[in-house]
Design a protein around this motif. Sequence first.
Motif, PDB file in Angstrom:
ATOM      1  N   PRO A 198       0.832  -1.207   0.000  1.00 15.99           N
ATOM      2  CA  PRO A 198       0.000   0.000   0.000  1.00 15.99           C
ATOM      3  C   PRO A 198       0.871   1.262   0.000  1.00 15.99           C
ATOM      4  CG  PRO A 198      -0.720  -1.528   1.703  1.00 15.99           C
ATOM      5  CD  PRO A 198       0.589  -2.038   1.183  1.00 15.99           C
ATOM      6  N   ILE A 199       0.445   2.240  -0.776  1.00 16.86           N
ATOM      7  CA  ILE A 199       1.197   3.484  -0.910  1.00 16.86           C
ATOM      8  C   ILE A 199       0.361   4.670  -0.470  1.00 16.86           C
ATOM      9  CG2 ILE A 199       2.313   5.059  -2.547  1.00 16.86           C
ATOM     10  CD1 ILE A 199       2.897   2.657  -4.306  1.00 16.86           C
ATOM     11  N   ILE A 200       1.040   5.576   0.237  1.00 23.02           N
ATOM     12  CA  ILE A 200       0.469   6.875   0.574  1.00 23.02           C
ATOM     13  C   ILE A 200       1.362   7.904  -0.115  1.00 23.02           C
ATOM     14  CG2 ILE A 200      -0.052   8.530   2.400  1.00 23.02           C
ATOM     15  CD1 ILE A 200      -0.130   6.006   4.300  1.00 23.02           C
ATOM     16  N   PHE A 201       0.808   8.612  -1.095  1.00 26.32           N
ATOM     17  CA  PHE A 201       1.553   9.692  -1.724  1.00 26.32           C
ATOM     18  C   PHE A 201       1.349  10.947  -0.887  1.00 26.32           C
ATOM     19  CE2 PHE A 201       1.016   6.883  -5.388  1.00 26.32           C
ATOM     20  CZ  PHE A 201       2.313   6.867  -5.882  1.00 26.32           C
ATOM     21  N   HIS A 202       2.433  11.640  -0.614  1.00 28.76           N
ATOM     22  CA  HIS A 202       2.421  12.834   0.230  1.00 28.76           C
ATOM     23  C   HIS A 202       3.140  13.915  -0.575  1.00 28.76           C
ATOM     24  CE1 HIS A 202       3.869  15.101   3.907  1.00 28.76           C
ATOM     25  NE2 HIS A 202       2.572  15.020   4.107  1.00 28.76           N
ATOM     26  N   SER A 203       2.365  14.740  -1.283  1.00 32.88           N
ATOM     27  CA  SER A 203       2.978  15.660  -2.239  1.00 32.88           C
ATOM     28  C   SER A 203       2.322  17.024  -2.234  1.00 32.88           C
ATOM     29  CB  SER A 203       2.880  15.069  -3.650  1.00 32.88           C
ATOM     30  OG  SER A 203       3.434  15.954  -4.591  1.00 32.88           O
ATOM     31  N   GLY A 204       3.130  18.009  -2.506  1.00 30.68           N
ATOM     32  CA  GLY A 204       2.613  19.358  -2.681  1.00 30.68           C
ATOM     33  C   GLY A 204       2.651  19.789  -4.136  1.00 30.68           C
ATOM     34  N   HIS A 205       3.136  18.907  -5.007  1.00 30.50           N
ATOM     35  CA  HIS A 205       3.311  19.264  -6.415  1.00 30.50           C
ATOM     36  C   HIS A 205       2.272  18.661  -7.353  1.00 30.50           C
ATOM     37  CE1 HIS A 205       7.360  19.827  -4.688  1.00 30.50           C
ATOM     38  NE2 HIS A 205       7.355  20.875  -5.461  1.00 30.50           N
ATOM     39  N   VAL A 206       1.691  17.544  -6.975  1.00 36.87           N
ATOM     40  CA  VAL A 206       0.765  16.842  -7.855  1.00 36.87           C
ATOM     41  C   VAL A 206      -0.586  16.721  -7.149  1.00 36.87           C
ATOM     42  CG1 VAL A 206       0.338  14.712  -9.134  1.00 36.87           C
ATOM     43  CG2 VAL A 206       2.677  15.561  -8.889  1.00 36.87           C
ATOM     44  N   PRO A 207      -1.660  17.146  -7.796  1.00 39.21           N
ATOM     45  CA  PRO A 207      -2.982  17.067  -7.160  1.00 39.21           C
ATOM     46  C   PRO A 207      -3.392  15.610  -6.882  1.00 39.21           C
ATOM     47  CG  PRO A 207      -3.106  18.291  -9.244  1.00 39.21           C
ATOM     48  CD  PRO A 207      -1.733  17.734  -9.130  1.00 39.21           C
ATOM     49  N   PRO A 208      -4.086  15.370  -5.758  1.00 45.11           N
ATOM     50  CA  PRO A 208      -4.521  14.013  -5.431  1.00 45.11           C
ATOM     51  C   PRO A 208      -5.309  13.328  -6.538  1.00 45.11           C
ATOM     52  CG  PRO A 208      -4.870  15.447  -3.550  1.00 45.11           C
ATOM     53  CD  PRO A 208      -4.444  16.324  -4.710  1.00 45.11           C
ATOM     54  N   GLU A 209      -6.123  14.086  -7.276  1.00 47.50           N
ATOM     55  CA  GLU A 209      -6.926  13.491  -8.341  1.00 47.50           C
ATOM     56  C   GLU A 209      -6.024  12.890  -9.428  1.00 47.50           C
ATOM     57  OE1 GLU A 209      -7.205  17.029  -7.680  1.00 47.50           O
ATOM     58  OE2 GLU A 209      -8.476  16.431  -6.021  1.00 47.50           O
ATOM     59  N   GLU A 210      -4.939  13.567  -9.728  1.00 46.06           N
ATOM     60  CA  GLU A 210      -4.009  13.066 -10.737  1.00 46.06           C
ATOM     61  C   GLU A 210      -3.323  11.783 -10.252  1.00 46.06           C
ATOM     62  OE1 GLU A 210       0.106  14.543 -12.825  1.00 46.06           O
ATOM     63  OE2 GLU A 210      -1.433  16.061 -12.428  1.00 46.06           O
ATOM     64  N   VAL A 211      -2.957  11.766  -8.983  1.00 48.50           N
ATOM     65  CA  VAL A 211      -2.320  10.573  -8.408  1.00 48.50           C
ATOM     66  C   VAL A 211      -3.293   9.398  -8.431  1.00 48.50           C
ATOM     67  CG1 VAL A 211      -1.324   9.579  -6.313  1.00 48.50           C
ATOM     68  CG2 VAL A 211      -0.787  11.934  -6.940  1.00 48.50           C
ATOM     69  N   ARG A 212      -4.535   9.643  -8.021  1.00 50.07           N
ATOM     70  CA  ARG A 212      -5.533   8.570  -7.977  1.00 50.07           C
ATOM     71  C   ARG A 212      -5.842   8.016  -9.361  1.00 50.07           C
ATOM     72  NH1 ARG A 212      -8.669  12.082  -5.071  1.00 50.07           N
ATOM     73  NH2 ARG A 212      -7.841  12.292  -3.000  1.00 50.07           N
ATOM     74  N   SER A 213      -5.741   8.858 -10.392  1.00 52.19           N
ATOM     75  CA  SER A 213      -6.003   8.348 -11.742  1.00 52.19           C
ATOM     76  C   SER A 213      -4.899   7.383 -12.181  1.00 52.19           C
ATOM     77  CB  SER A 213      -6.151   9.500 -12.740  1.00 52.19           C
ATOM     78  OG  SER A 213      -4.920  10.140 -12.954  1.00 52.19           O
ATOM     79  N   ARG A 214      -3.699   7.591 -11.706  1.00 52.35           N
ATOM     80  CA  ARG A 214      -2.583   6.715 -12.064  1.00 52.35           C
ATOM     81  C   ARG A 214      -2.479   5.516 -11.116  1.00 52.35           C
ATOM     82  NH1 ARG A 214       3.373   8.613 -13.955  1.00 52.35           N
ATOM     83  NH2 ARG A 214       4.231   6.527 -14.208  1.00 52.35           N
ATOM     84  N   TYR A 215      -2.781   5.737  -9.839  1.00 47.77           N
ATOM     85  CA  TYR A 215      -2.692   4.684  -8.808  1.00 47.77           C
ATOM     86  C   TYR A 215      -4.013   4.655  -8.032  1.00 47.77           C
ATOM     87  CZ  TYR A 215       2.282   4.961  -9.814  1.00 47.77           C
ATOM     88  OH  TYR A 215       3.499   4.960 -10.448  1.00 47.77           O
ATOM     89  N   PRO A 216      -5.035   4.018  -8.586  1.00 46.48           N
ATOM     90  CA  PRO A 216      -6.363   4.073  -7.967  1.00 46.48           C
ATOM     91  C   PRO A 216      -6.448   3.468  -6.564  1.00 46.48           C
ATOM     92  CG  PRO A 216      -6.353   2.624  -9.893  1.00 46.48           C
ATOM     93  CD  PRO A 216      -5.013   3.260  -9.826  1.00 46.48           C
ATOM     94  N   ASP A 217      -5.548   2.551  -6.213  1.00 48.91           N
ATOM     95  CA  ASP A 217      -5.599   1.952  -4.886  1.00 48.91           C
ATOM     96  C   ASP A 217      -4.758   2.694  -3.856  1.00 48.91           C
ATOM     97  OD1 ASP A 217      -7.320  -0.064  -5.747  1.00 48.91           O
ATOM     98  OD2 ASP A 217      -5.658  -1.341  -6.378  1.00 48.91           O
ATOM     99  N   ALA A 218      -4.025   3.700  -4.294  1.00 45.41           N
ATOM    100  CA  ALA A 218      -3.177   4.468  -3.383  1.00 45.41           C
ATOM    101  C   ALA A 218      -3.971   5.585  -2.725  1.00 45.41           C
ATOM    102  CB  ALA A 218      -1.994   5.057  -4.148  1.00 45.41           C
ATOM    103  N   VAL A 219      -3.446   6.065  -1.624  1.00 43.08           N
ATOM    104  CA  VAL A 219      -4.003   7.232  -0.943  1.00 43.08           C
ATOM    105  C   VAL A 219      -3.130   8.417  -1.325  1.00 43.08           C
ATOM    106  CG1 VAL A 219      -4.453   8.285   1.305  1.00 43.08           C
ATOM    107  CG2 VAL A 219      -4.841   5.835   0.981  1.00 43.08           C
ATOM    108  N   ALA A 220      -3.755   9.550  -1.595  1.00 44.54           N
ATOM    109  CA  ALA A 220      -3.006  10.756  -1.949  1.00 44.54           C
ATOM    110  C   ALA A 220      -3.342  11.857  -0.961  1.00 44.54           C
ATOM    111  CB  ALA A 220      -3.347  11.186  -3.370  1.00 44.54           C
ATOM    112  N   CYS A 221      -2.324  12.363  -0.279  1.00 46.16           N
ATOM    113  CA  CYS A 221      -2.476  13.458   0.669  1.00 46.16           C
ATOM    114  C   CYS A 221      -1.699  14.660   0.158  1.00 46.16           C
ATOM    115  CB  CYS A 221      -1.922  13.068   2.038  1.00 46.16           C
ATOM    116  SG  CYS A 221      -2.725  11.664   2.806  1.00 46.16           S
ATOM    117  N   SER A 222      -2.330  15.815   0.162  1.00 46.19           N
ATOM    118  CA  SER A 222      -1.657  17.040  -0.262  1.00 46.19           C
ATOM    119  C   SER A 222      -0.893  17.636   0.905  1.00 46.19           C
ATOM    120  CB  SER A 222      -2.670  18.064  -0.764  1.00 46.19           C
ATOM    121  OG  SER A 222      -3.273  17.617  -1.945  1.00 46.19           O
ATOM    122  N   LYS A 223       0.310  18.130   0.613  1.00 46.54           N
ATOM    123  CA  LYS A 223       1.070  18.868   1.622  1.00 46.54           C
ATOM    124  C   LYS A 223       0.522  20.286   1.679  1.00 46.54           C
ATOM    125  CE  LYS A 223       5.541  16.709   0.808  1.00 46.54           C
ATOM    126  NZ  LYS A 223       6.878  16.980   0.300  1.00 46.54           N
TER     127      LYS A 223
END
Length: 128
Positions: free
Chosen positions: A82-107
């Motif tokens: 399982p992956i948690i993306f923690h980024s201030g550069h890429v919007p969570p929606e963009e991350v979820r479209s590439r990795y639908p099972d990952a969690v995306a948190c904005s910094k």
Amino acid sequence: MARSTAYDRPTVLVVEDEFIIALDLSETVKDLGYALEGPFPDKKRALASIRGGMPDCAILDIQTSDGEVYPLADELVEAGVPIIFHSGHVPPEEVRSRYPDAVACSKPCPPDQLIEVLQEAVARAHAE
């Protein structure tokens, strides 16, 4: 395959190139009782680390000192980590479209939210 067993603490890989954020994430991981792998400032070192065994979960910044972390993320996803993306550069929606099972948190991510998603991800890793 995750590296922890029923007798070990779950291992969380942290990849973050901003020192203060890496320190904060590392302390959060350890405070929750998990084993820490890293923090690594770049994907090259993190990729070398997973050659020795997969973590139970990963917290990944997308933009690291040696470029985007996606090659590492792809290997982790392939291994079922399982992956948690923690980024201030890429919007969570963009991350979820590439990795639908990952969690995306904005910094900046509220600490309680990060703790909650981390605990859920580790629990999911051990349920599988």
